[in-house]
Scaffold this active site. Structure first.
Site, mmCIF file in Angstrom:
data_model
loop_
_atom_site.group_PDB
_atom_site.id
_atom_site.type_symbol
_atom_site.label_atom_id
_atom_site.label_comp_id
_atom_site.label_asym_id
_atom_site.label_seq_id
_atom_site.Cartn_x
_atom_site.Cartn_y
_atom_site.Cartn_z
ATOM 1 N N LYS A 1 44.292 18.559 43.683
ATOM 2 C CA LYS A 1 45.064 19.805 43.753
ATOM 3 C C LYS A 1 44.143 20.970 44.135
ATOM 4 O O LYS A 1 42.913 20.838 44.056
ATOM 5 C CB LYS A 1 45.725 20.073 42.399
ATOM 6 C CG LYS A 1 44.721 20.276 41.266
ATOM 7 C CD LYS A 1 45.388 20.295 39.902
ATOM 8 C CE LYS A 1 44.363 20.511 38.808
ATOM 9 N NZ LYS A 1 44.958 20.397 37.453
ATOM 10 N N TYR B 1 28.868 50.803 46.142
ATOM 11 C CA TYR B 1 29.992 51.616 45.658
ATOM 12 C C TYR B 1 29.768 52.053 44.215
ATOM 13 O O TYR B 1 29.359 51.252 43.370
ATOM 14 C CB TYR B 1 31.289 50.818 45.728
ATOM 15 C CG TYR B 1 31.813 50.614 47.122
ATOM 16 C CD1 TYR B 1 32.158 51.702 47.922
ATOM 17 C CD2 TYR B 1 31.977 49.332 47.642
ATOM 18 C CE1 TYR B 1 32.659 51.517 49.208
ATOM 19 C CE2 TYR B 1 32.481 49.137 48.925
ATOM 20 C CZ TYR B 1 32.816 50.234 49.700
ATOM 21 O OH TYR B 1 33.307 50.048 50.961
HETATM 22 C C1 LIG Z 1 44.294 19.333 36.855
HETATM 23 C C2 LIG Z 1 44.899 18.182 36.140
HETATM 24 C C3 LIG Z 1 44.158 17.019 35.924
HETATM 25 C C4 LIG Z 1 42.692 16.915 36.243
HETATM 26 O O1 LIG Z 1 41.992 17.501 35.173
HETATM 27 P P1 LIG Z 1 40.384 17.568 35.214
HETATM 28 O O2 LIG Z 1 39.989 18.043 33.880
HETATM 29 O O3 LIG Z 1 40.061 18.518 36.306
HETATM 30 O O4 LIG Z 1 39.914 16.194 35.505
HETATM 31 C C5 LIG Z 1 44.798 15.944 35.353
HETATM 32 N N1 LIG Z 1 46.088 16.005 35.009
HETATM 33 C C6 LIG Z 1 46.840 17.115 35.172
HETATM 34 C C7 LIG Z 1 48.254 17.108 34.770
HETATM 35 C C8 LIG Z 1 46.260 18.242 35.741
HETATM 36 O O5 LIG Z 1 46.995 19.350 35.903
#
Ligand SMILES: *Cc1c(COP(=O)(O)O)cnc(C)c1O
Length: 381
Positions: free
Chosen positions: A41, A268
């Site tokens: 993702k 800035y």
């Molecule tokens: C992001 C996510 C993962 C992966 O988690 P990590 O700690 O990055 O390995 C797994 N399951 C769900 C439902 C997630 O949203």
């Protein structure tokens, strides 16, 4: 988006080390007897979803997971064929398109179950229980009904319940705090209860998955039939128990160098004023490229083998570094972060300077960075 070089105006360069991703994937495959789902993702945690997916699949992962259907379709469009699960979608998502693209979908509420059943008969679903975060997933009080409805829908040929899933809220803390360990115990037991309820309702989900990176590394009791690994693939261990290989290196060339007098104000708001005569190097990247502005005044880069402080406020496109009398010249490369082998800051350092977690640093890197993948993907798959 893939990790292929993008048309960007910037010259700051983000190198993605797929050898590190391959090694991390193999480590997770060794740590669990179950299947490995590579979670890609948010553009593969900012590393390029397609490249991370292909690398992980070639080194021990058998499945892919993403949040949205849009992310799933982008992988399919990129020619990625592996079994794929999408878990975060509104009730009126295009479930028919998901089914046509052979994407499994998670069911996080009774309403979602009805919507998927109605819109896309024959869909493969994973029932998602909220084990302890009050965030995503079916509430425990709704779980028995959802299992009954799902079992009926399955008997009538409307869906196939291929999985039951949960996601732990305190897996990263469980080895470090008593509260974390206690929360994990409750969540694990709730998941076991959910599996029994599903079984009693007549469901036989072959995929039963609870663990992400931290739990996979620290608690075998969470493994069930599959682990979903995201952060760990790219070298981030929220449990801080295991040496993983960071996969990103961010460099930027020095654009100009100037000598300044005592009392010279920089950037800035003039938040930093030279207290001695010194030399300042300008780097062509800033918060639009993902450097957190809040890290101004704390962050450092590596130049000429030495850590040099960033001075003044990080601005949108530029960052100023105090190089003192170091032998630095225009065109020299500053290492903003990397694996740390040469003494450069790491993503973990940046997370510390910005008061956040590594995940946020790697997923906020901007589109202007010039991305390159090493070694070429073809050498790893
Ligand atoms: C992001 C996510 C993962 C992966 O988690 P990590 O700690 O990055 O390995 C797994 N399951 C769900 C439902 C997630 O949203």
């Amino acid at each position: 988006m893939s990790a292929a070089p993008r048309a960007g105006g910037g010259v700051a360069r983000l190198q993605i080390d797929l050898e590190a991703v391959a090694a991390n994937t193999r480590l997770f495959a060794d740590r669990t007897g179950g299947e490995l789902m590579a979670v890609v993702k948010a553009d593969g945690f900012g590393h390029g979803a397609t490249a991370i997916a292909r690398t992980a699949l070639a080194h021990g992962a058998s499945r892919l997971g993403v949040a949205s259907l849009a992310e799933a379709f982008a992988l399919r469009a990129g020619g990625v064929d592996a079994p794929l699960l999408s878990w975060l979608n509104p009730g009126d998502a295009d479930w028919g398109a998901a089914q046509a693209a052979r994407v499994d979908v998670a069911v996080p509420s009774p309403e979602h179950l009805c919507a998927v059943t109605r819109a896309a008969p024959g869909s493969r679903v994973h029932l998602h229980l909220d084990v302890d975060m009050a965030r995503d997933g079916v509430r425990a009080e709704d779980w028995p009904d959802v299992c009954c409805c799902a079992a009926r829908a399955e008997r009538e040929g409307q869906i196939r319940v291929v999985g039951v899933m949960g996601h732990l809220g305190c897996a990263g803390e469980s080895t470090h705090t008593q509260a974390g360990a206690a929360a994990n115990d409750v969540a694990r037991e709730r998941f076991a209860w959910a599996l029994r309820v599903a079984h009693d309702a007549g469901l036989r989900p072959v995929d039963r998955h609870l663990a992400a990176t931290a739990a996979t590394l620290t608690d075998r009791r969470t493994h069930h039939t599959m682990s979903r690994i995201g952060a760990g693939l790219v070298g981030i261990d929220p449990s801080k128990t295991t040496e993983l290989r960071p996969a990103l290196t961010l460099t930027a060339p020095v654009v100009t160098i100037r000598s300044v007098r005592v009392g010279t104000a920089v950037g800035y708001g003039h938040t930093w004023v030279a207290e001695r005569p010194t030399r300042l190097a300008l780097l062509p990247l800033g918060y639009a490229d993902g450097l957190p502005r809040v890290a101004s005044g704390r962050a450092e880069v590596l130049l000429a083998g030495r850590r040099c402080p960033i001075v003044g406020l990080i601005s949108m496109d530029m960052t100023v570094v105090d190089i003192g009398d170091l032998a630095v010249f225009p065109g020299d490369l500053a290492m903003v972060f990397g694996p740390g082998d040469a003494g450069e800051p790491t993503v973990r350092d940046w997370a510390h300077w910005a008061d956040t977690i590594e995940h946020e640093i790697v997923t906020r890197l901007g589109p202007r960075l010039n991305r390159t993948v090493t070694p070429p993907l073809s050498r790893l798959i």
